[in-house]
Design a protein around this motif. Structure first.
Motif, PDB file in Angstrom:
ATOM      1  N   GLY A   1       0.801  -1.215   0.000  1.00  0.00           N
ATOM      2  CA  GLY A   1       0.000   0.000   0.000  1.00  0.00           C
ATOM      3  C   GLY A   1       0.838   1.271   0.000  1.00  0.00           C
ATOM      4  N   PRO A   2       1.836   1.393   0.907  1.00  0.00           N
ATOM      5  CA  PRO A   2       2.675   2.592   0.871  1.00  0.00           C
ATOM      6  C   PRO A   2       3.419   2.755  -0.450  1.00  0.00           C
ATOM      7  CG  PRO A   2       2.901   1.461   2.970  1.00  0.00           C
ATOM      8  CD  PRO A   2       2.111   0.546   2.079  1.00  0.00           C
ATOM      9  N   ALA A   3       3.852   1.631  -1.041  1.00  0.00           N
ATOM     10  CA  ALA A   3       4.543   1.719  -2.327  1.00  0.00           C
ATOM     11  C   ALA A   3       3.599   2.218  -3.420  1.00  0.00           C
ATOM     12  CB  ALA A   3       5.120   0.356  -2.707  1.00  0.00           C
ATOM     13  N   GLY A   4       2.338   1.745  -3.389  1.00  0.00           N
ATOM     14  CA  GLY A   4       1.370   2.233  -4.359  1.00  0.00           C
ATOM     15  C   GLY A   4       1.122   3.720  -4.208  1.00  0.00           C
ATOM     16  N   GLY A   5       1.019   4.184  -2.958  1.00  0.00           N
ATOM     17  CA  GLY A   5       0.853   5.610  -2.733  1.00  0.00           C
ATOM     18  C   GLY A   5       2.049   6.412  -3.207  1.00  0.00           C
ATOM     19  N   ALA A   6       3.269   5.879  -2.988  1.00  0.00           N
ATOM     20  CA  ALA A   6       4.477   6.577  -3.433  1.00  0.00           C
ATOM     21  C   ALA A   6       4.546   6.642  -4.956  1.00  0.00           C
ATOM     22  CB  ALA A   6       5.712   5.872  -2.875  1.00  0.00           C
ATOM     23  N   LEU A   7       4.149   5.554  -5.635  1.00  0.00           N
ATOM     24  CA  LEU A   7       4.130   5.570  -7.096  1.00  0.00           C
ATOM     25  C   LEU A   7       3.135   6.605  -7.625  1.00  0.00           C
ATOM     26  CD1 LEU A   7       4.296   1.731  -7.850  1.00  0.00           C
ATOM     27  CD2 LEU A   7       6.058   3.431  -8.379  1.00  0.00           C
ATOM     28  N   ALA A   8       1.966   6.685  -6.971  1.00  0.00           N
ATOM     29  CA  ALA A   8       0.990   7.694  -7.384  1.00  0.00           C
ATOM     30  C   ALA A   8       1.523   9.094  -7.151  1.00  0.00           C
ATOM     31  CB  ALA A   8      -0.321   7.487  -6.614  1.00  0.00           C
ATOM     32  N   HIS A   9       2.234   9.284  -6.052  1.00  0.00           N
ATOM     33  CA  HIS A   9       2.841  10.581  -5.746  1.00  0.00           C
ATOM     34  C   HIS A   9       3.866  10.950  -6.814  1.00  0.00           C
ATOM     35  CE1 HIS A   9       4.254  13.805  -3.052  1.00  0.00           C
ATOM     36  NE2 HIS A   9       5.471  13.478  -3.468  1.00  0.00           N
ATOM     37  N   ARG A  10       4.592   9.954  -7.299  1.00  0.00           N
ATOM     38  CA  ARG A  10       5.666  10.232  -8.254  1.00  0.00           C
ATOM     39  C   ARG A  10       5.145  10.373  -9.682  1.00  0.00           C
ATOM     40  NH1 ARG A  10       8.504  11.458 -11.588  1.00  0.00           N
ATOM     41  NH2 ARG A  10      10.702  10.968 -12.003  1.00  0.00           N
ATOM     42  N   PHE A  11       4.225   9.485 -10.091  1.00  0.00           N
ATOM     43  CA  PHE A  11       3.816   9.436 -11.488  1.00  0.00           C
ATOM     44  C   PHE A  11       2.385   9.914 -11.733  1.00  0.00           C
ATOM     45  CE2 PHE A  11       7.041   6.073 -10.998  1.00  0.00           C
ATOM     46  CZ  PHE A  11       7.987   6.536 -11.901  1.00  0.00           C
ATOM     47  N   GLY A  12       1.598  10.117 -10.675  1.00  0.00           N
ATOM     48  CA  GLY A  12       0.212  10.518 -10.833  1.00  0.00           C
ATOM     49  C   GLY A  12      -0.735   9.361 -10.558  1.00  0.00           C
ATOM     50  N   ALA A  13      -1.780   9.620  -9.774  1.00  0.00           N
ATOM     51  CA  ALA A  13      -2.690   8.549  -9.365  1.00  0.00           C
ATOM     52  C   ALA A  13      -3.413   7.923 -10.543  1.00  0.00           C
ATOM     53  CB  ALA A  13      -3.706   9.092  -8.351  1.00  0.00           C
ATOM     54  N   MET A  14      -3.873   8.750 -11.501  1.00  0.00           N
ATOM     55  CA  MET A  14      -4.635   8.183 -12.612  1.00  0.00           C
ATOM     56  C   MET A  14      -3.766   7.359 -13.539  1.00  0.00           C
ATOM     57  SD  MET A  14      -7.674   7.840 -13.697  1.00  0.00           S
ATOM     58  CE  MET A  14      -8.674   9.163 -13.014  1.00  0.00           C
TER      59      MET A  14
END
Length: 385
Positions: free
Chosen positions: A253-266
């Protein structure tokens, strides 16, 4: 609300939901296996599990308005008490109608806690994706431990004792709920929960149907069959299978949030939905593809879980955010309720290749139909000269 306050409030709300959620997830494990012990038939057990989602679908709008008028502290404190009461009801009040009342109480309690965790995680735009990832990891810890421990305790002391313990554990969430912000919650404008859904609402329905419905039912059956079938270890086998879903949320979960932070949630939502669709289709192939696909879906689901809330928040800024989150949860509940029904009807008459292939195709279509990846990655504010 500044970023540190949002972090603190999101963490407290997530802990409250994590401590109360096992009262529901463990029931999904134990009620079908011990229906007679609870004084209901197997068919009535299915009705009771469906009732939880039904009241959430009907009650999300009312709960969102209560959240607006009274704030997260009051909404979540009442929800914690409701969760504890429902668990005690499962333990002490056998029979369809008492259990149905307990399920309805839990459904409304979960709605309040779910809205609070999503609204508080996205209350401050900066770091919303990361907060959402941490929130999912915290929330998933309770069900993961509860499913395994509940299965073991049920075999030693019976299912009613499990829910007595879970009711007491749910009350431990009350201090965290009381630490949440008081006063009024965020303004919630009236918005239809049904009618023509947005594309992300359609995705939420399909995601709920595929990953929380068809996949979960198939995974539980496969694990129970492989690790003990219908014998004494069936509850533990199914509990381990269900706990694996939550373990992936904790780890990823934290990794998914970090990826969204870096590349955009959508962007990440589209990518992970597409990959999950391919993994679902692989399950239907059987043999190695079944296990590779199942493991891939579990891991991808852990990355995917934190993404919808920040994506919806970015698409619906300001006062539209909370009703949009409630609407998204409503469509997910509809899908998650339809998924097991569809799997139960189709798997006995159609080959798994076709069932999982069509499910994967639906998720692929819904992911590719999402709004274009125009949600930009979060960037820190420029420093003052």
């Amino acid at each position: 609300m500044d970023a540190p306050a949002a972090d603190r409030a999101s963490r407290d709300a997530s802990i409250a939901l994590g401590l109360t959620l096992p009262t529901d997830t463990v029931l999904y494990l134990l009620l079908p296996l011990h229906a007679a012990t609870f004084g209901v038939t197997f068919a009535e057990a299915g009705l009771l599990l469906a009732a939880n989602r039904l009241v959430r679908i009907l009650g999300y709008g009312w709960i969102a308005r209560f959240y607006e008028q009274h704030g997260p502290r009051a909404a979540c404190s009442l929800a914690v008490l409701g969760a504890a009461a429902s668990s005690l009801g499962y333990a002490l009040l056998p029979g369809l109608w008492w259990l149905l009342a307990a399920r309805l109480v839990w459904g409304l309690s979960f709605a309040a806690l779910n809205i609070a965790t999503q609204a508080l995680a996205t209350a401050e735009a900066g770091g919303a994706a990361r907060r959402s990832g941490r929130s999912r990891a915290i929330i998933a810890t309770g069900p993961m431990i509860g499913l395994v421990a509940g299965a073991l305790i049920a075999e030693a002391r019976g299912p009613h004792f499990v829910f007595l313990l879970l009711g007491g554990i749910a009350l431990l969430a009350l201090p965290f709920a009381l630490r949440l912000p008081g006063g009024h919650g965020e303004r919630v404008r009236g918005a239809p929960r049904f009618g023509l859904p947005a594309r992300i609402d359609v995705w939420s329905f399909v995601q709920g149907m595929a990953l929380d419905g068809v996949f979960v039912l198939g995974l539980s059956v496969l694990a129970a069959s492989a690790l003990g079938g219908q014998g004494q270890g069936a509850a533990l086998a199914a509990g381990l299978a269900l706990a694996l879903r939550y373990a992936s949320e904790i780890a990823l979960g934290p990794a998914g949030g970090a990826l969204a932070h870096r590349f955009g949630a959508m962007r990440m939502l589209v990518l992970l939905s597409t990959t999950s669709a391919l993994a679902l289709a692989a399950i239907g192939l059987g043999g190695p593809g079944l296990w590779i696909g199942a493991l891939s879906v579990v891991l991808l689901r852990g990355l995917l879980q934190p993404l919808p809330a920040p994506a919806v928040a970015a698409l619906n800024p300001g006062a539209d955010r909370v009703p949009a989150l409630a609407r998204l949860a409503t469509w997910r509940d509809l899908g998650a309720g339809a998924g097991p029904l569809a799997a139960g009807l189709l798997l006995p008459v159609l080959p798994p290749t076709l069932v999982y292939g069509l499910t994967g195709l639906a998720l692929l279509w819904a992911g590719l139909a999402l709004p274009g990846p125009r949600l930009r990655p979060e960037r820190p504010a420029p420093r003052a000269p």
